[in-house]
Structure formats: C-alpha cells, structure tokens
Design an enzyme around this catalytic site. Sequence first.
Site, PDB file in Angstrom:
ATOM      1  N   LYS A 163       0.855  -1.176   0.000  1.00 49.83           N
ATOM      2  CA  LYS A 163       0.000   0.000   0.000  1.00 49.83           C
ATOM      3  C   LYS A 163       0.901   1.239   0.000  1.00 49.83           C
ATOM      4  O   LYS A 163       1.946   1.245   0.652  1.00 49.83           O
ATOM      5  CB  LYS A 163      -0.899  -0.014   1.240  1.00 49.83           C
ATOM      6  CG  LYS A 163      -1.898  -1.170   1.240  1.00 49.83           C
ATOM      7  CD  LYS A 163      -2.961  -0.977   0.177  1.00 49.83           C
ATOM      8  CE  LYS A 163      -3.956  -2.132   0.171  1.00 49.83           C
ATOM      9  NZ  LYS A 163      -5.049  -1.938  -0.786  1.00 49.83           N
ATOM     10  N   ASP A 188      -0.380  -0.337  -4.412  1.00 55.91           N
ATOM     11  CA  ASP A 188      -1.810  -0.013  -4.478  1.00 55.91           C
ATOM     12  C   ASP A 188      -2.042   1.291  -3.721  1.00 55.91           C
ATOM     13  O   ASP A 188      -1.752   1.380  -2.520  1.00 55.91           O
ATOM     14  CB  ASP A 188      -2.630  -1.149  -3.854  1.00 55.91           C
ATOM     15  CG  ASP A 188      -4.133  -0.949  -4.020  1.00 55.91           C
ATOM     16  OD1 ASP A 188      -4.554   0.076  -4.590  1.00 55.91           O
ATOM     17  OD2 ASP A 188      -4.900  -1.832  -3.569  1.00 55.91           O
ATOM     18  N   ASP A 238      -8.757  -0.758 -10.120  1.00 54.63           N
ATOM     19  CA  ASP A 238      -9.479  -1.601  -9.149  1.00 54.63           C
ATOM     20  C   ASP A 238     -10.825  -0.940  -8.839  1.00 54.63           C
ATOM     21  O   ASP A 238     -11.855  -1.331  -9.400  1.00 54.63           O
ATOM     22  CB  ASP A 238      -8.611  -1.788  -7.892  1.00 54.63           C
ATOM     23  CG  ASP A 238      -9.323  -2.513  -6.761  1.00 54.63           C
ATOM     24  OD1 ASP A 238     -10.436  -3.001  -6.970  1.00 54.63           O
ATOM     25  OD2 ASP A 238      -8.763  -2.587  -5.631  1.00 54.63           O
ATOM     26  N   LYS A 262     -12.690  -8.191  -9.066  1.00 57.29           N
ATOM     27  CA  LYS A 262     -13.099  -8.813  -7.813  1.00 57.29           C
ATOM     28  C   LYS A 262     -14.538  -9.253  -8.015  1.00 57.29           C
ATOM     29  O   LYS A 262     -15.374  -8.457  -8.447  1.00 57.29           O
ATOM     30  CB  LYS A 262     -13.035  -7.816  -6.654  1.00 57.29           C
ATOM     31  CG  LYS A 262     -11.616  -7.412  -6.282  1.00 57.29           C
ATOM     32  CD  LYS A 262     -11.597  -6.451  -5.116  1.00 57.29           C
ATOM     33  CE  LYS A 262     -10.169  -6.024  -4.828  1.00 57.29           C
ATOM     34  NZ  LYS A 262     -10.090  -4.986  -3.795  1.00 57.29           N
TER      35      LYS A 262
HETATM   36  O1  LIG Z   1      -5.270  -9.485   0.661  1.00 54.20           O
HETATM   37  C1  LIG Z   1      -6.364  -9.032   0.322  1.00 54.20           C
HETATM   38  O2  LIG Z   1      -7.433  -9.645   0.507  1.00 54.20           O
HETATM   39  C2  LIG Z   1      -6.456  -7.748  -0.422  1.00 54.20           C
HETATM   40  C3  LIG Z   1      -5.836  -6.561   0.170  1.00 54.20           C
HETATM   41  C4  LIG Z   1      -6.276  -5.261  -0.457  1.00 54.20           C
HETATM   42  O3  LIG Z   1      -5.456  -4.637  -1.059  1.00 54.20           O
HETATM   43  C5  LIG Z   1      -7.624  -4.755  -0.245  1.00 54.20           C
HETATM   44  C6  LIG Z   1      -8.302  -5.184   0.879  1.00 54.20           C
HETATM   45  C7  LIG Z   1      -9.547  -4.723   1.159  1.00 54.20           C
HETATM   46  C8  LIG Z   1     -10.165  -3.831   0.304  1.00 54.20           C
HETATM   47  C9  LIG Z   1      -9.515  -3.390  -0.830  1.00 54.20           C
HETATM   48  C10 LIG Z   1      -8.248  -3.849  -1.133  1.00 54.20           C
HETATM   49  C11 LIG Z   1      -7.672  -3.368  -2.410  1.00 54.20           C
HETATM   50  O4  LIG Z   1      -7.234  -4.137  -3.259  1.00 54.20           O
HETATM   51  O5  LIG Z   1      -7.698  -2.174  -2.663  1.00 54.20           O
HETATM   52 MG   LIG Z   2      -6.890  -2.234  -4.675  1.00 53.84          MG
END
Ligand SMILES: O=C(O)CCC(=O)c1ccccc1C(=O)O
Ligand SMILES: [Mg+2]
Length: 362
Positions: A163, A188, A238, A262
């Site tokens: 992140k 991200d 995303d 997703k």
């Molecule tokens: O390991 C995971 O499940 C994902 C981690 C993650 O980046 C994420 C987790 C929760 C909500 C959004 C995100 C994202 O991809 O932005």
């Molecule tokens: Mg993301």
Amino acid sequence: MISFKKIIMHRLKMPLKYPFANSSTTITEKDIIITELHDQDGIIGYGESVAFDSPWYTEETTDTVQYMMEHHLWPLIKKQQINHPTELKLHNIRRNHMAKTAIEGAVWDLYAKRTQQPLYQAIGGTTNQIPVGAAIGFQSTDEQLIEKIAQALEQGYQRIKLKIKPENDLHTLETVRNHFPTTPLMVDANSAYTINDIDHLKKMDPYHLMMIEQPLASDDFIDHAKLQHEINTPICLDESIHTLADVQTAISLNSCKIISIKLAKVGGFTNAIKIHDYCQEHNIPVWCGGMLEAGIGRAQSLALATLPNFTLPADPGASNRYWHQDIITPEVEVQNGYVTLPKRPGIGYDLNLPTTDQKVLT
Ligand SMILES: O=C(O)CCC(=O)c1ccccc1C(=O)O
Ligand SMILES: [Mg+2]
C-alpha cells in the site's frame, strides 16, 4: 429446474490477525454475512458478503447488504426458476454488487453441487492451481515492513503488493528495493493521488513495478489515461471497475494496461466472466483482487481466478494470513506460491461456522 426455498443469513464479526492499513482506513475486524441458500431438493449453496462496515471502498456496507438481501434481492429471487445461474435476473436492482454477489455466489455453488462438479469447472476454469501474491498494509516501521515481506516470500508468495500514499511512497520503494532488488513488486494507492501528482508518480518508474493499482479517483477514467500516457509503470484499475461498461471505457481510453477483477465488486460470476472474456479479447491481463475475505468468499474468489486470462498472481492467499481460525475446513493453504482448489463439487470446502446471529427468509 432450480427454485429457491429459503435463505439463512448468518452474521458474524471476525477479528483480523493483524490490522490492515491503507491510504483510506485501517481494518481490524470484518463484519460478514454468510448466505445459506436452499433449493427445492434441500441442496445448499453458500455465499459471502465481503463488504466492510464503512463505505470507504465502495458505497456498500454490511448493513446495506443485509438490507438489500432482505427487502429486495430475496423477494426477487424466490420467484425465479432457473436451469443455469446465468439465467438469474438481478438487473432490475441497480448496483449493490456486493449484496448481489452474496446471493449469486450461493446460486453458483448450489448449481455446481447439483451438477456434481467443482465450482471452478462450472464457471469454465481450466486449472485448480492459482498463483498467489501477498498484499501488505502499512507497517509502523521500515524494519517491520521488510520483515513482513521476507516472511511472505519465505512462505512462497509470488509477488508483493504494498500500500502506498504520497507521504511515504518513494521512501518505501527505495527501502524495499534495496532489500529485494528483483522481487516482483506492485503498489496499491487506493485513490491517494490526483492528476497534479504526475511528476511525482513518474519517479516510481525506476523501481520496475509490475503495476500501480488505482492511483486516482474511481471515476477518473480520463485522468488515468493522461497519467498512463506519462508514466511507464502499468496502471491497474481496481475501484474504477464495477461493470463491463467500465472496462470498455477504460480500454478504449487507454486508462490502464491491467484490470483487477473482484467477484463482489462486479456483482458475481456471470458479470465477472463477461469482463474476463472481454479483457482477454482485448489483450488486457486480469488478476483477482482480494477483500480480506473469510473462507467462503475466499474460495469463490479463487475459483474465479482459474479462468485463463487471470495471468497475474491473485491477492487472496492462505486463510491463516488473515484469520486465527477461518470458517471453512480445510482452510485455504498456499504451497510453493499456489493455492490448489479441492476437486469436490461446489466450492469444495465445508462451512464450519461458530454460533452466529441468524435470520431466515422464506
Ligand atoms: O489481501 C487481500 O485480501 C487484499 C488486500 C487489499 O489490497 C484490499 C483489501 C480490502 C479492500 C480493498 C483492497 C484493495 O485491493 O484495494
Ligand atoms: Mg486495490
């Protein structure tokens, strides 16, 4: 013909093993709903609400999912009879994709069990082996971050996702690249930047990132295209991607080079498959993003990732990265950087729920 007799909503809170911090929020606990859908023959399919308790990622929350399920989705679905999950009609309810997925996923599981095939096969998946990466939230010190990355690599994870936010991004990349010069690495931003940050974002090019996920706001297709034109790092969208139309917009404007699908963000398998196929036809690689899912959502996300254009490692990894105890047996495991899905009918894992609040809808 399948008709639906009742749905039981199990609601429970699950504390995460470690807080997960990103540029918007810190998640310490998930408030989940497991949907248990019964058909006319008593066959059961499971789904999961992967929404968070606040609307920081999309508009939905666990409460809105529960509301939509009780007042709109179940009343609509209980009147339908289908031969195949793609016949389910949910389009008269706008958006609310996480709520739809909590039911649509259960319909697919139920269908796969009825037809005696693993869920990944029922959706057209071509393998039961999924390469996985590890997503690592903000840590309080550089040493902790390096330690977390080293652990994930030892456990076999095939890439590291960090992140980032404007205050710490270049420092973090410099530190991490010094320790791990060749590790497949991506970042991200969860929309932490604006188009005014172009010069700043260009400074990430030398770190050879696989991609930068969602640098700008979720509806900024035009600004993402401007940014992608200026930086070498591939942009992955995303939060921008909820529908096939979003994907068509992004691809035709060159807003990104990669897309994160997703299941819950796009409203279930039927939509996810269409998006996958469209990206494949347009030579846009996709990968399976994670939602810190509990076992049912995790198994379903991983089933989706068996489709052939999911060519980059997935986020959802081993259950024990997230949970002291997951709600499925066996738990999801990672070996040599892969999850291997069971070949049993349906999602292939048994539900093992603690005592929960239940609501039965008939
Ligand atoms: O390991 C995971 O499940 C994902 C981690 C993650 O980046 C994420 C987790 C929760 C909500 C959004 C995100 C994202 O991809 O932005
Ligand atoms: Mg993301």
